[in-house]
Write an enzyme that holds these catalytic residues in place. Structure first.
Site, PDB file in Angstrom:
ATOM      1  N   GLU A 151       9.076   8.703  -3.653  1.00  0.00           N
ATOM      2  CA  GLU A 151       9.957   7.777  -4.445  1.00  0.00           C
ATOM      3  C   GLU A 151       9.659   8.004  -5.878  1.00  0.00           C
ATOM      4  O   GLU A 151       8.482   7.768  -6.343  1.00  0.00           O
ATOM      5  CB  GLU A 151      10.283   6.536  -4.000  1.00  0.00           C
ATOM      6  N   GLY A 290       2.815  -0.640  -6.047  1.00  0.00           N
ATOM      7  CA  GLY A 290       2.075  -1.461  -5.149  1.00  0.00           C
ATOM      8  C   GLY A 290       2.177  -1.402  -3.494  1.00  0.00           C
ATOM      9  O   GLY A 290       1.154  -1.195  -2.903  1.00  0.00           O
ATOM     10  N   MET A 292       4.979   1.566  -0.793  1.00  0.00           N
ATOM     11  CA  MET A 292       6.126   2.433  -0.574  1.00  0.00           C
ATOM     12  C   MET A 292       6.667   2.244   0.768  1.00  0.00           C
ATOM     13  O   MET A 292       5.855   2.613   1.688  1.00  0.00           O
ATOM     14  CB  MET A 292       5.679   3.814  -1.187  1.00  0.00           C
ATOM     15  N   GLU A 293       7.974   2.050   0.938  1.00  0.00           N
ATOM     16  CA  GLU A 293       8.651   1.904   2.122  1.00  0.00           C
ATOM     17  C   GLU A 293       8.897   3.099   3.278  1.00  0.00           C
ATOM     18  O   GLU A 293       9.678   3.067   3.973  1.00  0.00           O
ATOM     19  CB  GLU A 293       9.910   0.963   1.948  1.00  0.00           C
ATOM     20  N   ASN A 294       8.212   3.870   2.653  1.00  0.00           N
ATOM     21  CA  ASN A 294       8.481   5.262   3.895  1.00  0.00           C
ATOM     22  C   ASN A 294       8.453   4.790   5.197  1.00  0.00           C
ATOM     23  O   ASN A 294       8.107   4.125   5.871  1.00  0.00           O
ATOM     24  CB  ASN A 294       7.198   6.124   4.068  1.00  0.00           C
ATOM     25  N   HIS A 326       8.662  -7.285   2.010  1.00  0.00           N
ATOM     26  CA  HIS A 326       9.339  -6.577   1.088  1.00  0.00           C
ATOM     27  C   HIS A 326       9.452  -4.924   1.667  1.00  0.00           C
ATOM     28  O   HIS A 326      10.943  -4.550   1.903  1.00  0.00           O
ATOM     29  CB  HIS A 326       8.976  -6.623  -0.075  1.00  0.00           C
ATOM     30  N   GLU A 327       8.306  -4.397   2.060  1.00  0.00           N
ATOM     31  CA  GLU A 327       8.673  -2.965   2.395  1.00  0.00           C
ATOM     32  C   GLU A 327       9.173  -3.023   3.723  1.00  0.00           C
ATOM     33  O   GLU A 327       9.828  -1.852   4.000  1.00  0.00           O
ATOM     34  CB  GLU A 327       7.329  -2.257   2.502  1.00  0.00           C
TER      35      GLU A 327
HETATM   36  N1  BES Z   1       9.968   1.159  -3.669  1.00  0.00           N
HETATM   37  C1  BES Z   1       8.850   0.596  -4.312  1.00  0.00           C
HETATM   38  C2  BES Z   1       7.924   1.474  -4.598  1.00  0.00           C
HETATM   39  C3  BES Z   1       8.325   2.293  -5.834  1.00  0.00           C
HETATM   40  C4  BES Z   1       7.744   1.416  -7.105  1.00  0.00           C
HETATM   41  C5  BES Z   1       8.408   3.481  -5.906  1.00  0.00           C
HETATM   42  C6  BES Z   1       8.189   2.475  -8.160  1.00  0.00           C
HETATM   43  C7  BES Z   1       8.623   4.310  -6.873  1.00  0.00           C
HETATM   44  C8  BES Z   1       8.572   3.407  -8.284  1.00  0.00           C
HETATM   45  C9  BES Z   1       8.547  -0.462  -3.203  1.00  0.00           C
HETATM   46  O1  BES Z   1       9.347  -0.867  -2.249  1.00  0.00           O
HETATM   47  C10 BES Z   1       8.135  -1.702  -4.029  1.00  0.00           C
HETATM   48  O2  BES Z   1       9.024  -2.427  -4.690  1.00  0.00           O
HETATM   49  N2  BES Z   1       6.878  -2.057  -4.267  1.00  0.00           N
HETATM   50  C11 BES Z   1       6.666  -3.096  -5.001  1.00  0.00           C
HETATM   51  C12 BES Z   1       6.186  -4.300  -4.246  1.00  0.00           C
HETATM   52  C13 BES Z   1       7.176  -5.548  -4.220  1.00  0.00           C
HETATM   53  C14 BES Z   1       6.666  -6.536  -3.326  1.00  0.00           C
HETATM   54  C15 BES Z   1       7.766  -5.888  -5.453  1.00  0.00           C
HETATM   55  C16 BES Z   1       5.360  -2.817  -5.812  1.00  0.00           C
HETATM   56  O3  BES Z   1       5.208  -1.439  -5.936  1.00  0.00           O
HETATM   57  O4  BES Z   1       5.066  -3.315  -6.839  1.00  0.00           O
HETATM   58 ZN    ZN Z   2      10.803  -2.295  -3.009  1.00  0.00          ZN
END
Ligand code: BES
Ligand code: ZN
Length: 884
Positions: A151, A290, A292-294, A326-327
């Site tokens: 992503e 942080g 990734m929700e694969n 969250h994931e």
């Molecule tokens: N889908 C995101 C990861 C992501 C972030 C992919 C930026 C590509 C670009 C994931 O679900 C996410 O939001 N992760 C957060 C943690 C959340 C608790 C806010 C993160 O990475 O901090």
């Molecule tokens: Zn997210």
């Protein structure tokens, strides 16, 4: 490059977002991918083959798909049993990251075709696509694992594919690797065979996974490495936590159990069973985000998955819980039902954010997470969205470098606040019923925002789109000004900008504002302001407050007299925690942006000394630090006076709570004690500074339990601000030797507090050394922003090292944006803006142009604030005996 500007006065902000998309031709549609990958851990490359089955929609003589840095060795186009071309023409377009395969024979619309490609790629160290990550092997050498981060647009970096969220297909993945390696992907293993290796020339195992359900490319994942795992069978399907072998796998226990409970809760709450045969969650040592929700294989930064409750404090545990929940929420919101394109990103991130708080509240009611929402998500949303350089939740985005930049407080925090607003308005039960209908209707499909509103309307019988549409389509939010009549209030809305220089053309949007009027009789949730201004009858003007619990996305401006009365009402227990924290936040924001005088917020804060609740103190603390950091470059005497004010405000509370911990302390109490200790310590409370040194010295002498985990960061920070090289070396030593990543990060994060020029240089050098992974580059530098010497040094450093930073943090990732923000946004004067603009004028700002514009906006807001209220602040400080 054609760039989109997202200014409020840009008419494109309201246009149909779909027009701006840069998408693949629609002549063919992918149906199934058969993908085989084999990494070479010596050369850091991999060999791949993909067979893509296609539906041919119209007569076709070419097929275009996405690729980025993959080399295609051979291509074959077939239709039915017929080979259409065994050597199609191949044309790559760097700008759009597409490759076009051309052939002479036409494949007719309505038929099936397949494209077979042999390719190779780089197992890169940029944390994007199919990449390598490293950890320590048992013998001390470096071990590698291969993992993915797709992503938003890096699946095309791993393998040739139709890399758009709406082009869902099924995937059959095969990984080829040495026997000792664990191979993971979204699905469970279907078969394991022995094959001829394309890399070693010998034999290797080939692990084939079951076919996935229909899914988007950005959710695909595959991992090869030497791993340990723990498993629970307490959920309907097995749940596992994996980690590299240099980690204590037992530290995954908390997340493992929580995941099993959360999946069960979500599938019941959504009335939609988790459709995959297993859920794996894995800690990856090098990770750009942080987590990734694969689908079925969620990847995490080590700190966000593994926790040793003996050495980490309450806030770390809460963060882990939030990330896991969250994931897992994404498994439905994002994975099962996916936004149609990236401009709908908020449907993923806003929802997962809201949902994680919802489920955290159910699982840990004593954490009272919704109280903290006001100082967390609402605060971040209103903060970013008060800048002219903010953007609407739904914003046109085309290419990778633009898409990456909207993973920001607007998509996450404002997005989740919009959901909170509508869930309060409809009631949580009806909201959830709408969500169930939405998921049912669109499972395995793609949606736009309107589909969500339609489902909520269906469940509630209300015209949801009418009240919500503007909130996602228009930038910004209003300030609602209240004036009082004899038996009514007059409310008026205007666009709120932190720079307080709204132009008439920027103030044309009329937001549907839920007034949530709180009176002695309760809250009126129905009342809404849908026009510029209106009068509302209030029975008893003695006590009222708008925006009960601050579920609405706006600031409220009261007269100074009313604000004073609200301060009194707070003491009488007439306001909730959210009301109190939100009211302070509004008053603070209005003062810093010129709608009110700063002396007003100082008096308000002063009246909150006897406040009892943690969250309200969080807000008090952040208001003072916002003020103190805006005044960082002002006269020392005024700065000292502000510090004394902070000391005066916080010390009693800090001493009353104390800084020893027992098993009886609740989750909030622990954080409360830790925070007050830290704030009073930063303000140089003598007893606390001494206590910090006592703990630190015992710790240094070998007593590893001398510093409680909840206090670790504060103790380090205090001794660094007041100490010298010796303290620095001890903490740096911790950063290198610590057993858990949390301990290490806490040490790295505070080093910047040391102000000595030599130590500043060591901190800066550390961030680019081999000691610190690229994913952690922000850790050592962040605390340098707490003093002017550090801020100046950071700015020089970023200029001197720009090429290196650009190389290490490719513009496709969000990290360069963070570094730009960290190194520029703490300035407070107009001259600084000139310097920043001059430096970047000769650089490509691809991938961080938004962050840069936002930093510059934020600096101008501070500069204007100081100009406006410098005398007002001095006057107040003198009047209250803090300044001579
Ligand atoms: N889908 C995101 C990861 C992501 C972030 C992919 C930026 C590509 C670009 C994931 O679900 C996410 O939001 N992760 C957060 C943690 C959340 C608790 C806010 C993160 O990475 O901090
Ligand atoms: Zn997210």
């Amino acid at each position: 490059m054609c760039k989109h500007h997202f200014g409020a006065d840009d008419p494109s902000a309201a246009m149909d977002v779909t027009q701006a998309r840069e998408v693949l031709p629609t002549n063919v549609k992918p149906v199934h991918y058969n993908l085989t990958l084999e990494p070479d851990f010596d050369k850091f490359t991999y060999e791949g083959q993909v067979v893509i089955d296609l539906d041919v929609v119209e007569d076709t003589t070419s097929i275009s798909l996405n690729t980025n840095q993959v080399t295609i060795h051979s291509a074959k186009v077939s239709s039915g049993d017929q080979v259409v071309s065994s050597s199609p023409t191949i044309a790559h377009d760097e700008a759009t990251q597409t490759t076009k395969f051309g052939f002479d024979q036409t494949i007719s619309g309505g038929s099936k075709a397949s494209l077979t490609l042999d390719f190779s790629g780089i197992l890169n160290d940029n944390m994007a696509g199919f990449y390598r990550s490293s950890c320590k092997a048992e013998d001390g050498s470096t071990a590698y694992l291969a993992t993915t981060q797709m992503e938003p647009t890096d699946a095309r970096r791993a393998f040739p594919c139709f890399d758009e969220p709406a082009l869902k297909a099924e995937f059959t993945v095969t990984l080829v690797a040495d026997d000792k390696m664990t191979c993971l992907s979204n699905m469970d293993v279907a078969s394991e065979t022995t094959v001829d290796s394309k890399v070693t020339g010998g034999k290797r195992k080939a692990v084939t996974f079951n076919k996935t359900p229909l899914m988007s490319t950005y959710l695909l994942a595959f991992i090869i490495g030497e791993l340990n795992y723990i498993e629970t069978t307490s959920f309907r399907v097995p749940v596992r936590v994996y980690a590299p072998k240099d980690r204590d796998i037992e530290h995954g226990r908390f997340s493992l159990e929580l995941a099993a409970r959360t999946l069960d809760f979500y599938e019941k709450t959504f009335d939609s069973p988790f459709p995959l045969p297993k859920m794996d969650m894995i800690a990856i040592p090098d990770f750009s985000a942080g987590a990734m929700e694969n689908w079925g294989l969620v990847t995490y930064r080590v700190v966000d998955l593994l926790i040793d409750e003996k050495v980490s404090g309450a806030s770390v545990k809460q963060r882990v819980a939030e990330v896991v929940q969250h994931e897992l929420a994404h498994q439905w919101f994002g994975n099962l039902v996916t936004m149609d394109f990236w401009d709908g990103l908020w449907l993923n991130e806003g929802f997962a954010t809201w949902m994680s708080w919802y489920s955290c509240n159910v699982f840990y009611p004593d954490w009272k997470v919704w109280e903290g929402y006001v100082t967390d998500n609402l605060a971040s949303a209103l903060s970013l969205d008060s800048l002219r350089s903010s953007h609407p939740i739904e914003v046109p985005v085309k290419r990778a470098d633009e898409i990456n930049q909207i993973f920001d407080a607007i998509s996450y925090s404002k997005g989740s606040c919009v959901l909170r607003m509508i869930s309060k308005y409809l009631g949580e039960d009806i909201f959830m019923e709408g969500i169930r209908r939405y998921l049912k209707k669109h499972a395995y499909g793609n949606t736009q925002t309107g589909d969500l509103w339609a489902a909520l309307a269906d469940a509630s019988g209300k015209d949801v789109e009418k009240v919500m549409d503007i909130w996602t389509k228009k930038v910004g939010f209003p300030v609602v000004t209240v004036t009082e009549g004899t038996d009514s209030i007059h409310v008026k809305q205007n666009r709120f900008l932190r720079t307080a220089d709204v132009k008439p053309e920027e103030d044309e949007t009329l937001f549907p504002v839920f007034l949530a009027l709180r009176t002695a009789e309760g809250v009126d949730e129905e009342l809404a302001l849908t026009t510029r201004e209106a009068d509302f009858k209030v029975k008893d003007l003695d006590f009222f407050k708008l925006n009960a619990d601050h579920s609405g996305l706006y600031r409220t401006s009261y007269s100074p007299e009313r604000l004073h009365k609200l301060g009194v009402a707070a003491k009488q227990g007439l306001l909730t925690v959210e009301d109190r924290a939100g009211m302070i936040a509004d008053a603070g924001a209005l003062a810093s942006s010129g709608y009110q005088k700063t002396s007003g917020i100082l008096s308000l804060l002063d009246s909150f000394k006897s406040e009892k609740e943690f969250v309200v103190w969080v807000e008090i603390g952040s208001r003072i630090s916002v003020l103190r950091s805006a005044w960082q470059f002002e006269d020392q005497a005024v700065k000292d006076a502000l510090r004394k004010f902070q000391l005066d405000l916080c010390s009693d509370k800090a001493h009353e709570l104390g800084w020893t911990f027992s098993d009886k302390d609740g989750h909030i109490e622990q954080q409360f004690k830790a925070m007050m200790f830290g704030t009073a310590g930063v303000a140089k409370d003598k007893t606390i500074v001494k206590a910090a040194f006592d703990m630190f010295n015992k710790f240094k002498a070998g007593d590893s339990s001398a510093i409680h985990p909840n206090l670790r960061g504060s103790v380090y920070g205090i001794v660094l601000s007041n100490g010298g090289k010796e303290e620095y070396d001890t903490i740096l030593d911790q950063a290198t030797k610590a057993k858990t990543v949390d301990e290490r990060n806490t040490a790295l994060r505070v080093l910047g507090r040391a102000k000595d020029p030599e130590l500043i240089q060591r901190t800066l050098a550390l961030s680019l050394s081999d000691e610190v992974k690229a994913q952690d580059i922000y850790l050592p530098i962040s605390a340098l922003r707490t003093h002017p010497e550090g801020i100046e040094a950071l700015w020089k450093w970023v200029q001197d090292n720009w090429d290196e930073l650009e190389r290490r943090l490719p513009p496709g990732l969000t990290m360069l944006s963070s570094v730009v923000s960290l190194t520029t946004s703490s300035f407070t004067h107009k001259e600084h803006i000139k310097q920043i603009e001059a430096f970047f004028s000769t650089k490509s700002t691809k991938g961080f142009d938004k962050a840069l514009a936002q930093c510059i906006d934020a600096i101008s807001a501070k500069a204007a604030w100081i100009e406006r209220d410098s005398d007002d602040v001095k006057g107040w400080l003198k009047e209250h005996g803090y300044l001579q």
